[in-house]
Write a protein that holds these residues in place. Sequence first.
Motif, PDB file in Angstrom:
ATOM      1  N   GLN A   1     -37.061  13.775  28.257  1.00  0.00           N
ATOM      2  CA  GLN A   1     -36.154  12.732  29.016  1.00  0.00           C
ATOM      3  C   GLN A   1     -35.280  11.985  27.883  1.00  0.00           C
ATOM      4  O   GLN A   1     -36.006  11.681  26.985  1.00  0.00           O
ATOM      5  CB  GLN A   1     -36.851  11.859  29.904  1.00  0.00           C
ATOM      6  N   ASN A   2     -34.106  11.793  28.170  1.00  0.00           N
ATOM      7  CA  ASN A   2     -33.446  11.309  26.942  1.00  0.00           C
ATOM      8  C   ASN A   2     -32.192  10.283  27.756  1.00  0.00           C
ATOM      9  O   ASN A   2     -31.543  11.032  28.305  1.00  0.00           O
ATOM     10  CB  ASN A   2     -32.677  12.299  25.895  1.00  0.00           C
ATOM     11  N   ALA A   3     -32.300   9.019  27.217  1.00  0.00           N
ATOM     12  CA  ALA A   3     -31.141   8.267  27.826  1.00  0.00           C
ATOM     13  C   ALA A   3     -30.654   7.323  26.600  1.00  0.00           C
ATOM     14  O   ALA A   3     -31.420   6.827  25.735  1.00  0.00           O
ATOM     15  CB  ALA A   3     -31.877   7.412  28.920  1.00  0.00           C
ATOM     16  N   GLN A   4     -29.277   7.384  26.522  1.00  0.00           N
ATOM     17  CA  GLN A   4     -28.677   6.456  25.186  1.00  0.00           C
ATOM     18  C   GLN A   4     -27.605   5.799  25.722  1.00  0.00           C
ATOM     19  O   GLN A   4     -26.637   6.377  26.697  1.00  0.00           O
ATOM     20  CB  GLN A   4     -28.270   7.513  24.132  1.00  0.00           C
ATOM     21  N   LEU A   5     -27.409   4.611  25.313  1.00  0.00           N
ATOM     22  CA  LEU A   5     -26.193   3.775  25.654  1.00  0.00           C
ATOM     23  C   LEU A   5     -25.613   3.407  24.492  1.00  0.00           C
ATOM     24  O   LEU A   5     -26.422   2.910  23.415  1.00  0.00           O
ATOM     25  CB  LEU A   5     -26.481   2.529  26.733  1.00  0.00           C
ATOM     26  N   ARG A   6     -24.208   3.589  24.310  1.00  0.00           N
ATOM     27  CA  ARG A   6     -23.602   2.885  23.179  1.00  0.00           C
ATOM     28  C   ARG A   6     -22.339   2.380  23.426  1.00  0.00           C
ATOM     29  O   ARG A   6     -21.529   2.774  24.421  1.00  0.00           O
ATOM     30  CB  ARG A   6     -23.254   4.474  22.373  1.00  0.00           C
ATOM     31  N   LEU A   7     -22.159   1.298  22.670  1.00  0.00           N
ATOM     32  CA  LEU A   7     -21.023   0.528  22.884  1.00  0.00           C
ATOM     33  C   LEU A   7     -20.356   0.040  21.543  1.00  0.00           C
ATOM     34  O   LEU A   7     -21.079   0.202  20.459  1.00  0.00           O
ATOM     35  CB  LEU A   7     -21.534  -1.131  23.208  1.00  0.00           C
TER      36      LEU A   7
ATOM     37  N   LEU B   1     -20.968  10.218  30.079  1.00  0.00           N
ATOM     38  CA  LEU B   1     -19.965   9.303  30.744  1.00  0.00           C
ATOM     39  C   LEU B   1     -19.229   8.290  29.694  1.00  0.00           C
ATOM     40  O   LEU B   1     -20.259   7.730  29.248  1.00  0.00           O
ATOM     41  CB  LEU B   1     -20.622   8.678  31.983  1.00  0.00           C
ATOM     42  N   ILE B   2     -18.116   8.085  29.897  1.00  0.00           N
ATOM     43  CA  ILE B   2     -17.438   7.108  28.728  1.00  0.00           C
ATOM     44  C   ILE B   2     -16.518   6.547  29.691  1.00  0.00           C
ATOM     45  O   ILE B   2     -15.715   6.950  30.143  1.00  0.00           O
ATOM     46  CB  ILE B   2     -16.706   8.108  27.680  1.00  0.00           C
TER      47      ILE B   2
ATOM     48  N   SER C   1     -13.124   6.923  31.405  1.00  0.00           N
ATOM     49  CA  SER C   1     -12.163   7.683  30.293  1.00  0.00           C
ATOM     50  C   SER C   1     -12.586   9.415  30.240  1.00  0.00           C
ATOM     51  O   SER C   1     -11.797   9.980  30.188  1.00  0.00           O
ATOM     52  CB  SER C   1     -12.422   7.210  28.908  1.00  0.00           C
ATOM     53  N   SER C   2     -13.698   9.670  30.226  1.00  0.00           N
ATOM     54  CA  SER C   2     -14.162  11.179  30.368  1.00  0.00           C
ATOM     55  C   SER C   2     -15.439  11.220  30.940  1.00  0.00           C
ATOM     56  O   SER C   2     -16.133  10.302  30.979  1.00  0.00           O
ATOM     57  CB  SER C   2     -14.208  11.500  28.939  1.00  0.00           C
ATOM     58  N   ALA C   3     -15.668  12.239  31.509  1.00  0.00           N
ATOM     59  CA  ALA C   3     -16.966  12.606  31.898  1.00  0.00           C
ATOM     60  C   ALA C   3     -17.268  14.176  31.580  1.00  0.00           C
ATOM     61  O   ALA C   3     -16.511  14.845  31.678  1.00  0.00           O
ATOM     62  CB  ALA C   3     -16.965  12.585  33.473  1.00  0.00           C
TER      63      ALA C   3
ATOM     64  N   ALA D   1     -17.649   2.212  26.310  1.00  0.00           N
ATOM     65  CA  ALA D   1     -19.191   2.217  26.678  1.00  0.00           C
ATOM     66  C   ALA D   1     -19.272   3.849  26.727  1.00  0.00           C
ATOM     67  O   ALA D   1     -18.762   4.404  27.816  1.00  0.00           O
ATOM     68  CB  ALA D   1     -19.446   1.550  27.881  1.00  0.00           C
ATOM     69  N   GLU D   2     -20.661   4.321  26.368  1.00  0.00           N
ATOM     70  CA  GLU D   2     -20.783   5.700  26.077  1.00  0.00           C
ATOM     71  C   GLU D   2     -22.195   5.901  26.751  1.00  0.00           C
ATOM     72  O   GLU D   2     -23.092   5.498  26.103  1.00  0.00           O
ATOM     73  CB  GLU D   2     -20.562   6.615  25.004  1.00  0.00           C
ATOM     74  N   LEU D   3     -22.477   6.653  27.858  1.00  0.00           N
ATOM     75  CA  LEU D   3     -23.999   6.899  28.513  1.00  0.00           C
ATOM     76  C   LEU D   3     -24.135   8.412  28.155  1.00  0.00           C
ATOM     77  O   LEU D   3     -23.326   9.306  28.882  1.00  0.00           O
ATOM     78  CB  LEU D   3     -23.722   6.563  30.012  1.00  0.00           C
ATOM     79  N   ASN D   4     -25.097   8.623  27.845  1.00  0.00           N
ATOM     80  CA  ASN D   4     -25.679   9.962  27.728  1.00  0.00           C
ATOM     81  C   ASN D   4     -26.954  10.087  28.406  1.00  0.00           C
ATOM     82  O   ASN D   4     -27.973   9.287  27.907  1.00  0.00           O
ATOM     83  CB  ASN D   4     -25.981  10.505  26.409  1.00  0.00           C
TER      84      ASN D   4
END
Length: 988
Positions: free
Chosen positions: A322-328, A986-987, A944-946, A253-256
């Motif tokens: 404003q920008n928000a993205q969630l990627r799975l 955030l990953i 996993s990473s930030a 899961a990646e959140l930007n």
Amino acid sequence: MKKTTIFIVLATLCLISKLNAQIPIRLTGQLHSGNGKPLSGATLVITDTKLSTTTDELGNFIFPTAPPKGTISVSYTGYISQTISFNQENRNLKIILNSKENSLEDIQINAGYYSVKDKERTGTIAKVNAATIANQPVSNPLAALQGRVAGLVITQRNGLPGSDFNVQLRGRSSIQSGTSPLYLINGVPFPSETVAQVSTIFANSPLNTINPADIESIEVLKDADATAIYGSRGANGVILITTKKGKAGSTKAELNLSAGAGQITRGIEMMDTREYLQMRREAFANDKITPTIANAPDLLAWDTNRDQNFPNLLTGGTAHTQNAQLRLSGGSPLTSYALSANYYKETTVFPGETGLNRKDANLNINHQSPDNRFSLNLSAGYGISVNTLYSSDLSSAVATVPNSPSPYSLEGKLIWSENGVNFSNPLAMTFEPNDYRTNRFNGNAVMGYQLLKSLRLKLTTGFNSTSVNQFTATPIAAQNPSGAPTGYATFGDNFNQTWTAEPQIDYSLNLKRYGNLSMLLGGTWQGTFTRGTLVQASGYTNDLLIGSMAAAATRTPTNSYADYRYQAVFARINYNYESKYLINLTARRDGSSRFGPGKRFANFGALGAAWVFSEEEIIRDKLSFLSFGKIRASYGLTGNDQINNYQYLDSYIPSLSYAGQTGLYPNRLFNDSYGWESNKKLEVNLELGLLKDRIRISTGFFRNLSGNQLVSYSLPGQTGFSSILQNLDARIENRGLEIELNTVNLKGKTFTWSTSANLTFARNRLLEFPGLAASSYASTYFIGEALNVLQGYHYTGINQTTGAYQFQDKNGDGQLNTLDYYLLGTKDPRFYGGFSNTFMYKGFFLDIFFQFAKQKGTDLIYGASGLVGSRNNVPKALLDRWSPSNPGAKYQAYSQSNSGPINTARPLIRLSDAAIVDASYIRLKNVAFSYSLSEKTIKKTGLSSAKISLQAQNLLTITPYEGLDPESQSPSTLPPLRMVSIGLQLIL
């Protein structure tokens, strides 16, 4: 008997051994770098099979079925490839790859219908990867390409959310036909120009519905070898946009998240009230006219001590993003997936609630059968973009008189007069909505089947749908009530739909010591359907009803329809001998419904060849510093059918022709004899890699000749038609030199410094135009000059008697007209490019990118159309005007009269060489800074990473140009904004 028994036993054992040797095994393993870091996304292929897989984020890989023994080839960008043996006893592999310096060996380039290693490509293809795109706070993918691709000129039309872009690759190749590249998203054609029915502010680019964060890479195909396989569609180049796909591994899961702010980069300093009133009084004195309430309310009826800064009021605000993205993403080696959702919001610098809201989602599924013979890739994306703007760009009103009445009353209503004198309230435009709602869906499916070891079947299908709903209105509240106005509105809908189907056969043949031969055969079927409606409604007596068509007193509907069909067959033959001698032959036969029955089909093709001379033993032995060297060349023919549909037909339009009855009258002549434009492309390129590829240089010369031009040819009035479309034997040349440089300046264990640069020298000119002097284009185009050539008068200074600009009478007839024009050059840039420096230290990353151009532009003041001295504010620079006490001034005397020498000279200065100035610039286009937290720091969080980041766009521009922006060069259009954004990634 005993011998027979022994023989049977031995035969049985041999058979069992042979059967065991043929039983497939399960092959697994892990892949790491030399320092123990897992390598995610590496490619592994079992030799002499089509079995392949990729590593997950932990470096793990699995082959569910594999031969009982063999070799596995492992490759990863930036690392030295390896070949590892395996067997039944050694089926769990531990593989370590060592890094190498900036290598081209394993970089894969997407060429559309096929992919090729960068080292082995014969065509000119530029690639911009996801990391470069992600470093820029932009909402349109085209903005991420500005200055980064040699030969590609991208100009943003304005600084509004959703802005359109002008794109030109290697110059203008057509007199009247379209010159935009072909855009493909995952192989499906996508519109780049606005599909709105009415476009007044150029802020509805369909590409703005594509989220840049979902893009894996953008490839730009330039020369004939790269574009000929697309036939006529690739005449002006091809831009391939590939979205991100899922990778095997556990769910990631990646959140930007990011937020930013923007303002105009610089404004124009306008006169204050004192200076403005001085200008007005002097203008009346020069004209020997006495000011009155009627002709000078600013001097006699309005407060002369009031000083309002309208540029700051109208365009001095702050835009917010404003920008928000969630990627799975994740999955198994056989089936992987990726799902993303994004929300983006951007406001404007204008007063009021205006801006862009975008929501989109994308899904990708990859699947392959256990034996790797069947593969399926599904991609789908849906986006909704709502752009709420005004009908006009408020930048056009910055010349409002500084001592005008205050725009609003104490009750918050618009004010239209003061002391009985009306005035035009600039903020009335904020009551005129211009709303766009765009819905975009694009999807494609790619199915492949390995029929034989060397034969693969493939079918690519795609669908794209873009619809725009537009509403613009001028309500009663936006108009001066003294005239008893009524409201009016425009309702527009436009629908664009494209489908494609492309079957392909790919055959590869290993000729062993004679090299490798691969062949591709395919076909294309494409249809594009467009439908639009437009209703102009007027007579509204209540603003609450202005959104209803039924409430209008008068309605005028119109509609449009177009159905475009395209089909083609194409073939490619590629020969590769020891990765040293490369030949690529492509051919395509195109058919287009835009031509008459006898002219619909045409043949196109190209030949590309390359010699990787660094693979020669004598070169390796004698020139050890040369790590890579390649000479390549290509030549080919492409076409162009970018004209409107149905131009070859005689057509009619309806009209209220008699007694209110609807009739038809002809508006176009029949002509089915015109055919395809042709574009012959030649390129020669040298690529060098020095010091283990730490220095890479590419230098290419191109020459494109475009002929058989499609033009609207003027007809005598007695024919009843003003023009007819036909081919003209005119030839246009675009030639240039492109230079690209990539270096790794310093590389240590913790610190790396690399540089990337590109530079383009280009020239456009008209080589031939038979009968030009006798045609309607005689005063527009000139042999040997650029199509965008500028012409006008030669400015000779200010007349010391009249105080007006004066110009040279070229033919001495005592009059100034087009016969006195000189050729003044072109605004086409002489050279342009960009350069960046990237620094990495432990978890820190810094990239600084500059864009530059050497070009001419239109002067801010000389190019303006207003009369200096009339009731409009002007730049403060015009204080340097002619007067008896200032005879050496730069600008002519003030005047407010519509007659006289000063007014006569006013429009002429715009058409003179005085208005053509140096508009060259160097722009700090992008700065990206980020810090990735160390594994030790984030280990306790479960992440996993930030990463935290700071990004800036259009930070600084160095230019002698005095206007708002040297790139767009428009005095009345909002320029691209300076944007600064802070983000968090955030990953899990």
